[in-house]
Write an enzyme that holds these catalytic residues in place. Structure first.
Site, PDB file in Angstrom:
ATOM      1  CG  ASP A 192       7.802   3.840   1.049  1.00  0.00           C
ATOM      2  OD1 ASP A 192       7.515   3.652   2.254  1.00  0.00           O
ATOM      3  OD2 ASP A 192       8.015   2.901   0.240  1.00  0.00           O
TER       4      ASP A 192
ATOM      5  CB  CYS B   4      -1.657  13.555 -22.962  1.00  0.00           C
ATOM      6  SG  CYS B   4      -0.108  13.537 -22.045  1.00  0.00           S
TER       7      CYS B   4
ATOM      8  N   GLY C  39       2.737  -4.454   9.159  1.00  0.00           N
ATOM      9  CA  GLY C  39       2.703  -3.007   9.364  1.00  0.00           C
ATOM     10  C   GLY C  39       1.560  -2.291   8.710  1.00  0.00           C
ATOM     11  CB  THR C  40      -1.321  -2.717   6.951  1.00  0.00           C
ATOM     12  OG1 THR C  40      -2.414  -1.919   6.487  1.00  0.00           O
ATOM     13  CG2 THR C  40      -1.736  -4.178   7.057  1.00  0.00           C
TER      14      THR C  40
ATOM     15  CD  GLN D 278      -2.454  -1.272   2.750  1.00  0.00           C
ATOM     16  OE1 GLN D 278      -3.368  -0.543   3.089  1.00  0.00           O
ATOM     17  NE2 GLN D 278      -1.904  -2.155   3.567  1.00  0.00           N
TER      18      GLN D 278
ATOM     19  CD  GLU E 276      -1.391  -0.043  17.520  1.00  0.00           C
ATOM     20  OE1 GLU E 276      -2.132   0.516  16.688  1.00  0.00           O
ATOM     21  OE2 GLU E 276      -0.995   0.480  18.577  1.00  0.00           O
TER      22      GLU E 276
ATOM     23  CG  HIS F  70      -2.997   2.141  -2.163  1.00  0.00           C
ATOM     24  ND1 HIS F  70      -3.090   2.078  -0.790  1.00  0.00           N
ATOM     25  CD2 HIS F  70      -4.048   1.426  -2.626  1.00  0.00           C
ATOM     26  CE1 HIS F  70      -4.143   1.351  -0.452  1.00  0.00           C
ATOM     27  NE2 HIS F  70      -4.747   0.952  -1.542  1.00  0.00           N
TER      28      HIS F  70
ATOM     29  CB  ALA G 172       8.260  -4.687  10.366  1.00  0.00           C
TER      30      ALA G 172
END
Ligand code: BV8
Ligand code: ZN
Length: 242
Positions: free
Chosen positions: A104, A130, A187-188, A101, A215, A119, A231
């Site tokens: 970066d 164009c 990590g999401t 997602q 968490e 994403h 992670a």
């Protein structure tokens, strides 16, 4: 290594097909702010309102300021041991798909190959006239960057809230989720759709899912394995022991 991790390790060792879904948490240890970390705000603007076609239509300079700020920030950063470990895992598994997602670009920078940036990517721009897509690594694109081809206004080549994902990419991500024996969800916060439902596709098709996060998340209770921690520590330990 707890019973959970050794069982997960056994599964990964045997797996023909592995899928990984990552979010902002995997880049946190590289210094990239997460959305939740910043309470989803940038200069008191809600990112879910700023990263939208409407905001760009009404305030293109402001939206470009937001993306130039992220370009400058990410430009000075690099991948961390969690990104690197996924490069190693890809080399150890016959069929590996990395669904991210994150915009970066740090997975590609680390050397991952079969990456689905569902994403989009911060370093790509698209012409609003164009529709030409180009890669531009400049840390600052200026306030209203123009297309070299037609002079049209450029926009970041990312998926904004309220916009549909690129269908062929989403289809590939769904296929990888449905056909893998193991999916690692790293990590999401599992809030943004349709990405947050990919692990359900794996479960629905009989695969096992493991969550790696500092968490618990809304998806934790449907996970087969929940590995709580950073992670950058857990992923290398898991992969290096394979
Ligand atoms: C769409 C690109 C068709 C731009 C992004 C169903 C129900 C409700 C709403 C919807 C729905 N279906 C669609 C929607 C609307 C919306 C949505 O999901 N809204 C949410 C807010 C409820 N979805 C869409 O609009 C999608 N399009 O569905 O089109 C449609 C359209 C309209 C209506 C119906 C259908 C498009 C979504 C894509 C938007 N673009 N990014 C940009 O980046 O600028 S989303 C962006 O936010 C990221 O890409 C990512 O997806 C999300 C942030 O989530 P995370 O990456 O998980 O990051 P977060 O900070 O939240 O969490 C970090 C986690 O890491 C935490 O759990 C933390 O504990 C952990 N962590 C921190 N440090 C570490 C760590 N873990 C391990 N180690 C560490 N060191
Ligand atoms: Zn153009």
């Amino acid at each position: 290594m707890g019973p959970d991790r050794s069982k997960l390790k056994e599964l990964l060792k045997k797996a023909e097909r592995v899928a990984v879904l990552t979010g902002a948490g995997i880049s946190a240890e590289s210094g990239v702010p997460t959305f939740r970390g910043a309470d989803g705000l940038w200069r008191n603007y809600k990112v879910t309102e700023l990263a939208t076609p409407d905001a760009f239509a009404q305030h293109p300079e402001l939206v470009w300021e937001f993306y130039n700020w992220r370009r400058q920030l990410v430009n000075g950063l690099t991948y961390n041991p969690a990104h690197k470990a996924l490069v190693d895992l890809e080399a150890k598994v016959p069929h590996f798909t990395l669904i991210t997602q994150n915009v970066d670009g740090l997975h590609l920078k680390a050397g991952s190959r079969n990456v689905l940036e569902i994403h989009g990517n911060l370093w790509k721009v698209r012409c609003t006239r164009c529709h030409k897509i180009t890669t531009d690594m400049s840390p600052d694109m200026g306030t209203l960057p123009k297309c070299q081809e037609c002079g049209g206004l450029l926009r970041p080549h990312v998926v904004w809230f309220g916009e549909s994902l690129d269908y062929p990419l989403l289809h590939q991500a769904m296929e990888a989720s449905r056909t893998c024996q193991v999916m690692l969800v790293i990590g999401t916060s599992a809030v943004v759709q349709p990405a947050a439902s990919l692990a359900l596709e794996t479960k629905g098709a009989g695969g096992k899912v493991a969550e790696i996060n500092v968490e618990e998340t809304p998806n934790s209770r449907m996970m087969d394995f929940v590995l709580l921690g950073k992670a950058g520590e857990i992923v290398p330990e898991l992969v290096n022991s394979l």
